[in-house]
Design an enzyme around this catalytic site. Sequence first.
Site, PDB file in Angstrom:
ATOM      1  N   TYR A   8       0.821  -1.220   0.000  1.00 21.97           N
ATOM      2  CA  TYR A   8       0.000   0.000   0.000  1.00 21.97           C
ATOM      3  C   TYR A   8       0.855   1.271   0.000  1.00 21.97           C
ATOM      4  CZ  TYR A   8      -3.557  -3.210   1.953  1.00 21.97           C
ATOM      5  OH  TYR A   8      -4.418  -4.245   2.193  1.00 21.97           O
TER       6      TYR A   8
ATOM      7  N   CYS B  74      14.112 -12.502  -0.731  1.00 15.98           N
ATOM      8  CA  CYS B  74      14.667 -12.403  -2.065  1.00 15.98           C
ATOM      9  C   CYS B  74      13.680 -11.716  -2.989  1.00 15.98           C
ATOM     10  CB  CYS B  74      15.017 -13.795  -2.560  1.00 15.98           C
ATOM     11  SG  CYS B  74      16.479 -13.737  -3.557  1.00 15.98           S
ATOM     12  N   GLU B  75      13.563 -10.428  -2.822  1.00 13.12           N
ATOM     13  CA  GLU B  75      12.662  -9.590  -3.610  1.00 13.12           C
ATOM     14  C   GLU B  75      12.837  -8.197  -3.023  1.00 13.12           C
ATOM     15  OE1 GLU B  75       8.682  -8.919  -5.730  1.00 13.12           O
ATOM     16  OE2 GLU B  75       9.036 -10.917  -4.972  1.00 13.12           O
TER      17      GLU B  75
END
Length: 409
Positions: free
Chosen positions: A306, A332-333
Amino acid sequence: MAPQLSHEQLSAIANQFGTPVYVYSADTIAAQYNRLSHAFAKNDVVFFYACKALTNINVLRYVKSIGAGVDCSSINEVKLALHAGFQPVNVLYTSNGIDFSEIEEARNLGVNVNIDSLSNLQKFGEKFGHTYPVSLRLRPNILAGGNLKISTGHDRSKFGIPVEQLSELLSVVALHNIYIRGLHIHTGSEIKDVEVFVKGIEVLFEMIPSFTELEFIDLGGGFKVPYKEGDAETDIDLLAKKVSEAFADHPNPNGKPLQIWFEPGKYLVSSAGYFITRVNVLKHTAATTFASINSGFNHLIRPMFYDSYHRIENISNPSGALQKYSVVGNICETDTFAWDRELNEVREGDYLVFYNAGAYGFEMSSNFNSRFKPPEVLVIKGAPYLIREREDFKDLLRNQVDISAQIID
Ligand SMILES: *Cc1c(COP(=O)(O)O)cnc(C)c1O
């Protein structure tokens, strides 16, 4: 300002239960509830805690102990509420887009049912006629709320029966003589503008004469809470004043006084919650200094989902010199909680606390990257109690079916 847990209390809890950990203050929940109930003391108002914000059964029991009912978004939440000890009359199921079987199940459990489509209303009427009262979730075509993802009452929203379909609605109701006891709107989350509620009431008032058995009007939830200093919040006293004026001006044509229902979620639990994490790694780069914590959006998704702001404090070094850090997760992102945020000097091992973590924090957590979900701790009268254990390896395997005999290598 609602009561806050101190740095010392939070550090002690982190030491005792480990990190990352969600911590909730029962006193804050009570203080928020009392603010609402005092503001509306002159009206016949009932508050149903919108429990999708935080469903731990101990929180549900605590909410029950202070006098609120509970609003549910799934049949499982209904069952959790009943499990926690709520009486069915104090449970409301505001469904959307669900299979009719869940509505039937809710009716069989004896809870209040809010129907949000003509299709399910039709099925309900065919099966139950006038034998069981229901309320209708209407879509007032009002744009409200902090952003489009959390805005639910506008003219492209999937929620509720659009008010322009009133005549079809009335023919379904008449055909089956359905007992309509309440009308409901919930236009979104983080609504700071009291006028939005007033507009919603005006839409509802126009419809009231069409329903002769009404006993309540449900105005939903969505009160805004401040996330950072200087943030606006819903002016609850002004809201109470406006709502009572509006209701005084519009007596129920059937002569029964109209009860007012609200469904606060975030308002009751957001500021009651803290998420304590620990700094794993500091990484200095040309762009910024990263403080990587032992968590990620798998535990607190609101900033990435958001773009929401959570106040963060370094409770291990509260008088350290202010410096800028980008607080990131370890999954991992891309997983940024805050970019170039001023914090007291951060060292590896320090505890960073996220504020306003009670609503939609743990509740939206996942096992992404095969990480464990954090434990939850509830502080009652100053004492911390573990109310959910940290997951462990067997939780990752639970429900996985081992077909290794079929997979020969
Ligand atoms: C989510 C929801 C609420 C609560 O919203 P908050 O912003 O947490 O107050 C209330 N009513 C319904 C029907 C909801 O879906």
